[in-house]
Design a protein around this motif. Structure first.
Motif, short mmCIF file in Angstrom:
data_model
loop_
_atom_site.label_atom_id
_atom_site.label_comp_id
_atom_site.label_asym_id
_atom_site.label_seq_id
_atom_site.Cartn_x
_atom_site.Cartn_y
_atom_site.Cartn_z
N SER A 258 0.84 -1.19 0.00
CA SER A 258 0.00 0.00 0.00
C SER A 258 0.87 1.24 0.00
O SER A 258 2.02 1.21 0.47
CB SER A 258 -0.92 0.02 1.24
OG SER A 258 -1.68 1.21 1.29
N GLN A 259 0.32 2.32 -0.54
CA GLN A 259 0.96 3.63 -0.48
C GLN A 259 -0.14 4.69 -0.38
O GLN A 259 -1.06 4.70 -1.19
CB GLN A 259 1.80 3.89 -1.74
CG GLN A 259 2.36 5.31 -1.82
CD GLN A 259 3.14 5.55 -3.09
OE1 GLN A 259 4.22 5.04 -3.27
NE2 GLN A 259 2.57 6.36 -3.99
N ARG A 273 3.09 7.08 3.46
CA ARG A 273 3.30 5.79 4.11
C ARG A 273 3.28 4.68 3.06
O ARG A 273 2.31 4.56 2.31
CB ARG A 273 2.21 5.54 5.15
CG ARG A 273 2.33 6.42 6.39
CD ARG A 273 1.13 6.28 7.30
NE ARG A 273 1.37 6.88 8.59
CZ ARG A 273 1.29 8.18 8.87
NH1 ARG A 273 0.95 9.02 7.89
NH2 ARG A 273 1.54 8.65 10.07
N TRP A 275 3.72 0.62 2.75
CA TRP A 275 3.79 -0.66 3.45
C TRP A 275 4.40 -1.71 2.53
O TRP A 275 3.98 -1.88 1.38
CB TRP A 275 2.41 -1.12 3.88
CG TRP A 275 1.85 -0.41 5.07
CD1 TRP A 275 0.80 0.47 5.10
CD2 TRP A 275 2.30 -0.53 6.42
NE1 TRP A 275 0.58 0.91 6.38
CE2 TRP A 275 1.48 0.31 7.22
CE3 TRP A 275 3.32 -1.25 7.04
CZ2 TRP A 275 1.64 0.44 8.59
CZ3 TRP A 275 3.49 -1.12 8.41
CH2 TRP A 275 2.65 -0.29 9.17
N ARG A 277 6.13 -5.91 2.39
CA ARG A 277 6.17 -7.22 3.04
C ARG A 277 7.24 -8.07 2.37
O ARG A 277 7.24 -8.23 1.16
CB ARG A 277 4.81 -7.93 2.93
CG ARG A 277 4.75 -9.25 3.68
CD ARG A 277 3.41 -9.92 3.45
NE ARG A 277 3.16 -11.00 4.37
CZ ARG A 277 2.06 -11.74 4.37
NH1 ARG A 277 1.11 -11.50 3.48
NH2 ARG A 277 1.90 -12.71 5.24
N PRO A 284 6.83 -7.39 7.88
CA PRO A 284 6.29 -6.12 7.38
C PRO A 284 7.27 -4.99 7.60
O PRO A 284 8.10 -5.03 8.52
CB PRO A 284 5.02 -5.93 8.22
CG PRO A 284 5.32 -6.60 9.52
CD PRO A 284 6.24 -7.76 9.19
N LEU A 286 7.48 -0.50 7.23
CA LEU A 286 6.85 0.78 6.94
C LEU A 286 7.93 1.78 6.55
O LEU A 286 8.82 2.09 7.34
CB LEU A 286 6.09 1.30 8.16
CG LEU A 286 5.50 2.71 8.05
CD1 LEU A 286 4.47 2.78 6.93
CD2 LEU A 286 4.87 3.14 9.38
N LEU A 320 8.79 -2.06 12.83
CA LEU A 320 8.11 -1.72 11.58
C LEU A 320 8.88 -0.71 10.73
O LEU A 320 9.06 -0.90 9.53
CB LEU A 320 6.70 -1.15 11.86
CG LEU A 320 5.64 -2.13 12.32
CD1 LEU A 320 4.34 -1.40 12.61
CD2 LEU A 320 5.41 -3.22 11.28
N ARG A 321 9.30 0.39 11.33
CA ARG A 321 9.87 1.50 10.57
C ARG A 321 11.20 1.09 9.95
O ARG A 321 12.09 0.57 10.63
CB ARG A 321 10.06 2.71 11.49
CG ARG A 321 10.67 3.93 10.81
CD ARG A 321 9.68 4.69 9.99
NE ARG A 321 10.35 5.76 9.26
CZ ARG A 321 10.64 6.96 9.76
NH1 ARG A 321 10.30 7.24 11.01
NH2 ARG A 321 11.23 7.88 9.02
N PRO A 364 0.00 -3.73 10.54
CA PRO A 364 -0.32 -4.16 9.18
C PRO A 364 -0.68 -5.64 9.12
O PRO A 364 0.03 -6.49 9.67
CB PRO A 364 0.97 -3.86 8.41
CG PRO A 364 2.05 -4.00 9.45
CD PRO A 364 1.45 -3.50 10.73
N GLU A 422 -4.81 -1.97 7.98
CA GLU A 422 -4.26 -1.71 9.31
C GLU A 422 -5.32 -2.04 10.34
O GLU A 422 -6.43 -1.50 10.30
CB GLU A 422 -3.86 -0.24 9.43
CG GLU A 422 -2.79 0.17 8.42
CD GLU A 422 -2.61 1.68 8.30
OE1 GLU A 422 -1.64 2.11 7.65
OE2 GLU A 422 -3.47 2.43 8.83
#
Length: 445
Positions: A258-259, A273, A275, A277, A284, A286, A320-321, A364, A422
């Motif tokens: 996703s964006q 943002r 996402w 994987r 996941p 971010l 995540l980040r 996510p 999310e």
């Protein structure tokens, strides 16, 4: 098939457009008519000359491994309409067999390659001076935290009834005080508090929730030295300190799930943002990028592409980040939809993440197979067995837009689908959907 030969879809190209005007203008340049001397390389670059209003055509080149763009036109948008048009032409018809790039394209591509290969130069660090600076900043943050906690206590003592009429100014002033205390993370949360009274019915309960989370963060900072290291890193990150150490570096083939963009409450910053994987690790990630007023963020990764790259994860962000590092090949469309989990498994994953980061708004998750069920005041995504479902609120933070939900229903047609989104304490926000046995994603935001 060569890197340049693995073509994107038109939807993935248009997802790169910085705005609707660029999307429309780029679409008009997506045919062969205005283009000449087009070509592409096996390493993942396409180029061409686009006829404009002047005598000299515009020189346009795209590095698909970024993607990154270079055009001789005067536009300040990235990508410009010529880059979008070239990509649309490449996506629809290709640009011939791999060839050697012309000199003007080769120079830019060589500069990018040299910059990527250049080692980072680290300056010597005066550890004693750094320690003193960190101590002074910690003292400033501590004073700001105590001031903020007192402000919250005063508001609770007087009640929240007057907050709808109080306006945003008082919260902006408090946020400025947190900036002065060198706690930008606290400033961001305070600014968000100022927007809650205008978010519709139920705002007092939501404001109390945010007060409690902010108070928890304040108290965690005051006792940060006694916390486990992982939780302490999360607290420092939430307050606004940069990580003191590097996290894991994971090389994988990353699927773009996703964006989407969000604007700060004052409209001064756009946050993108993205996402991802890992197809091998299942992890996941971010990736965030930011844009000033009037300009979109520079990084754009269309949904459904797969890129082979190294992701460097930051400590204290619930794992995540991440920041994208070296990319090994041009991005290419994914071959299939990701595997999904049940609604119960999604909630368990979010609960586990909360143990590492109590301030985490959402986690996510790929759900599937699930069936969207319309209803009021919100929709649901139900498992095929009908034993469990996740609510999808229609409004407010974490809610789905009505147009996106009806698009989800249209893709589903009453049948099962795979949905990425999310999951949080307010429900599930759908972001991308796949039909059964189809690798083509449909973005819902």
């Amino acid at each position: 098939m060569t890197e340049q030969g693995v073509r994107w879809t038109a939807e993935q190209v248009l997802a790169l457009a910085p705005d609707d005007a660029s999307r429309k203008a780029g679409g008009k340049l997506g045919g062969a008519g205005p283009w000449s001397q087009t070509g592409g390389s096996a390493s993942g670059a396409v180029w061409g000359l686009c006829k404009g209003s002047g005598r000299t055509p515009y020189r346009t080149v795209v590095d698909l491994t970024g993607p990154a763009y270079k055009c001789s036109c005067p536009s300040r948008k990235f990508p410009c309409k010529h880059a979008l048009g070239l990509l649309l032409l490449w996506a629809a018809e290709g640009v011939g067999d791999p060839a050697r790039e012309p000199e003007w394209a080769g120079e830019w591509l060589a500069e990018r390659a040299a910059k990527a290969a250049r080692p980072a130069v680290s300056k010597p660090v005066d550890e004693e001076a750094a320690r003193k600076r960190a101590a002074r900043r910690a003292a400033r943050i501590g004073a700001g935290v105590m001031e903020l906690d007192q402000r919250l206590a005063d508001l609770l003592r007087g009640g929240l009834a007057g907050q709808e009429q109080a306006g945003y100014g008082a919260w902006e002033e408090t946020a400025a005080r947190m900036v002065d205390a060198q706690a930008p993370g606290l400033a961001t949360r305070v600014r968000e508090l100022g927007t809650i009274p205008g978010c519709g019915p139920g705002w007092p309960a939501r404001m109390l929730e945010e007060f409690a989370l902010l108070h928890l963060l304040d108290q965690a900072w005051l006792g940060v030295t006694g916390l486990p290291e992982q939780l302490a890193a999360t607290v420092r990150t939430r307050v606004g300190l940069a990580p003191s150490a590097e996290g894991d570096a994971v090389r994988d083939r990353w699927l773009v799930l996703s964006q989407y963009d969000t604007a700060s409450p004052d409209g001064r910053l756009t946050t993108r943002r993205i996402w991802l994987r890992g197809l091998a690790s299942g992890r996941p990630a971010l990736v965030l990028d930011f844009g000033p007023p009037g300009r979109p963020p520079g990084l754009a990764l269309p949904v459904g592409l797969v890129l082979e790259a190294e992701a460097r994860f930051r400590p204290g962000s619930a794992g995540l980040r991440a920041d994208l590092g070296e990319r090994c090949a041009a991005a290419a469309p994914g071959g299939r939809a990701p595997a999904g989990v049940s609604a119960q498994a999604a909630l368990e994953a979010y609960g586990a993440a909360l143990r590492e980061d109590p301030w985490l708004e959402s986690w996510p998750v790929v759900l599937g197979p699930v069936v969207p069920v319309p209803g009021e005041p919100g929709w649901q995504l139900a498992d095929l067995e009908g034993t469990s479902a996740l609510p999808v609120p229609l409004a407010g933070p974490g809610g789905g837009s009505r147009s996106g939900l009806w698009q989800l229903a249209a893709v589903s047609g009453g049948g099962p689908v795979t949905v990425f989104g999310e999951v949080g304490h307010r429900g599930f926000r759908p972001l991308t959907v796949w039909q059964p046995d189809s690798p083509q994603p449909v973005a819902l935001v």
